[in-house]
Every structure is written in C-alpha cells, then in structure tokens.
Design a protein around this motif. Sequence first.
Motif: not given
Length: 385
Positions: A27-43, A57-69
């Motif tokens: 577990p990591e505290l808010g704004h310090h989720e470095w390892e957590t983010t790296a692991r999510i990124r890898d998966i 800086k921490t956290g991320l947004v991923a996208r699946i699918g095509n354009g449009g809605t």
Amino acid sequence: MNEKTATGFSSLQETLVTHFKWFHSHPELGHHEWETTARIRDILADAGVEILDTGLKTGLVARIGNGGTVVALRCDIDALPIAEATGLDYASKNGCMHACGHDFHLTSMLGAAMLLKQRERQLTGAVKLIFQPAEEVANGAISVLASGALDDVAEIYGLHTTPGMPVSMIGVSPGAAYAAVGAFTIRIHGKGGHAAHPHECRDPIVALSQIIGAAQTIVSRRTNPFEPVALSFTHVEAGNTWNIIPEEAFAEGTIRAAGREQFNAIMRRLERICKGVQEICGVQIDFHCVLNAPAVHNDGELVEFVKQTAQELGLKTGPSAPTMGGEDFAFYQERIRGVFWNIGVASPEPAHNPRFIANPAALGTASALLSAIAEKSLKRLSSVE
Ligand SMILES: [Zn+2]
Ligand SMILES: [Zn+2]
C-alpha cells in the motif's frame, strides 16, 4: 454458465487474486502511489492496453476501443496511514494499509480492462479506465479532471467496497449517496495571563467554548430537520497547566451536508458565530473552511441501467443507504452523468479499521460488471446518436 466460460472466469479470478494480494501488501499513500502505478502500468501493457499521456504523476488513464462515444470507469488506488492488524498472510508490513478496499477497486478495474480488451472489436466507442490517485486526501479527482483526459466522456461509473454486505452483492440507489464533505479550523488569538486575574486577559478558551456551544444550534435550530447535516468538532487544543490563561486556542472539525449549497450555508453560519464571539470576547479569530468533495448524486435512469446489468450477470442487487462519508467521485459527477455503486466484500470490520478485509472472492464479478456496464452504455449511447 457453460464450461468454457466457467474455466475462463475461474482463471481470470485466480489472476486477479494474485494481483490483489500484491497490491494489498504494497500500500502507498495518496500522491505517493509510485510502485502501485508502475505495477498497474505493467499489467495493462502486458494486456496490450493503451495508456494515455495525461501528465499525472501517480495514477493513470488507459483507453480501450475506438473513437466516437467515450464512457469512463473509475477506481482509486491509494491507501491509508494505518498499521494493518488482519493477520493475513499477504498483510502489509510497511505501516500503511489498504483499509478502504482501493486495492480491490483497482484490481477489479484491471480485470475489467482484460475483459474489455478481449471484446475491443465489438465496442461501439471507447472506454477510458481511470486509476485515480489520492482519493483519501480528496484531490485526486481534481488532478484527473484538470488533465483534460475526461473532456470527451459521456458517462462515468465507479464502485466502492462495502464491508457489511454479502460478497458480490450490489447496492445502488438514485439520488444522494455520499455527503458534501469539508474541514474547518478555528484559531483564536487572545491575551494570556494569570488565571487569578481573568479580567486582565482575553481568554481564548472561553471564546472557543462559546463557539462550540453556539455551533450546536446550527444543526438543531437553523437546519430543516429533514435535511441531513453533520457538524463535528474533532480536535481542540489550548493551554498547558492549571493557573495560566493561554494566549491561543485551536479547534478543527468537519461539516457534512447534502450538497455544495447546503455545505456553504453551514460554513457561513459557523463563520458568523466566530465573528460574533470575536466581538463579544475581544479576541481575534481566524476561521478557515474548505470543501473537500461535493456530494455523490446518482443519476436515476443510469441507476436502473446498472441494476439491470448486474441482474443480467446473476448478481443480487439492493438499495444502498446514503452515508455522510465523502467520496471525490462527486467531482466527476458535477461534470459527467454517472453512478457510483457499492459492492459487498463481507469484511468482519468496517472500512478504515486495521482489521478490515475485502474478500477477494468478489473480484471476478466486480470486473465482469464494470466491463458489461462500459460495453452496454457505449451501445446505448451510440444507438441514440
Ligand atoms: Zn476511505
Ligand atoms: Zn475508499
């Protein structure tokens, strides 16, 4: 469920439980989720999922699918400064703990990403998956919104674990779900002196006690009894011995209300009381109050859609009681239609308790529900256009 899907489901469930245990023990505290983010990124990268360049800086947004809605699914990823006491073999040892189930939320989102990736060609638009940092410190959602990553999102969905509900049960209701929540501080500058000569002092303790007393009338005398409001003083400090009137007194606490406007009204009343006491007691009072999160308010039509989708997956649904707790998912809902639901994890103890346990048996169904909701909402939205 046929044999093929049963096998597929159980292997996804097993994969998710492995990921969940890793996140739980790191577990990591808010704004310090470095390892957590790296692991999510890898998966996500292993699953071939695109990760957007948001500047977070921490956290991320991923996208699946095509354009449009575009629709969005949101989870949070931060932990709490609690020393874990569950005795689990995958318990955290670093002094922080996933005691609010955010490890469960993020793992179920990873599962949803895997399921959606398999169905990418069938999607009638795109799904953005938000792995939000810093929910517990209530400004992670603001940083995600500020990145602009959600500017094209038509609907947003998220979930939270509920300790007291059976595993995989879904609780959701229209309207108010979580309160508008904020914190205030009151600092009183008086004049200290000998306790035997109070007339030569400006006693900040008497001033503070008047504020605390008068503040009780805000809820009991100035608020409609049908309106949910809570005002609590949670920390008071002044003085250090029996015969000295101190120079200063300090108090802080929280205001919770049904919405931003109601919150602001309570805040203004408390400020007015401080001004009045300042006048009466001849002290100087600094009052500060901030709104940490507005209220979570679920869209009635979309609540029906979530319930129906859950039932189609064979999940049990029921209403969820509104809480005076806060959740920064509310910031998204101020801009985007959405629903925030509860999922049962049958914990023996409440959230934010050192013995809170989210039962990972609900992970597979949480993932299936998230992915089905994203896919179906895209279908509905694109058929309307
Ligand atoms: Zn929490
Ligand atoms: Zn939480």
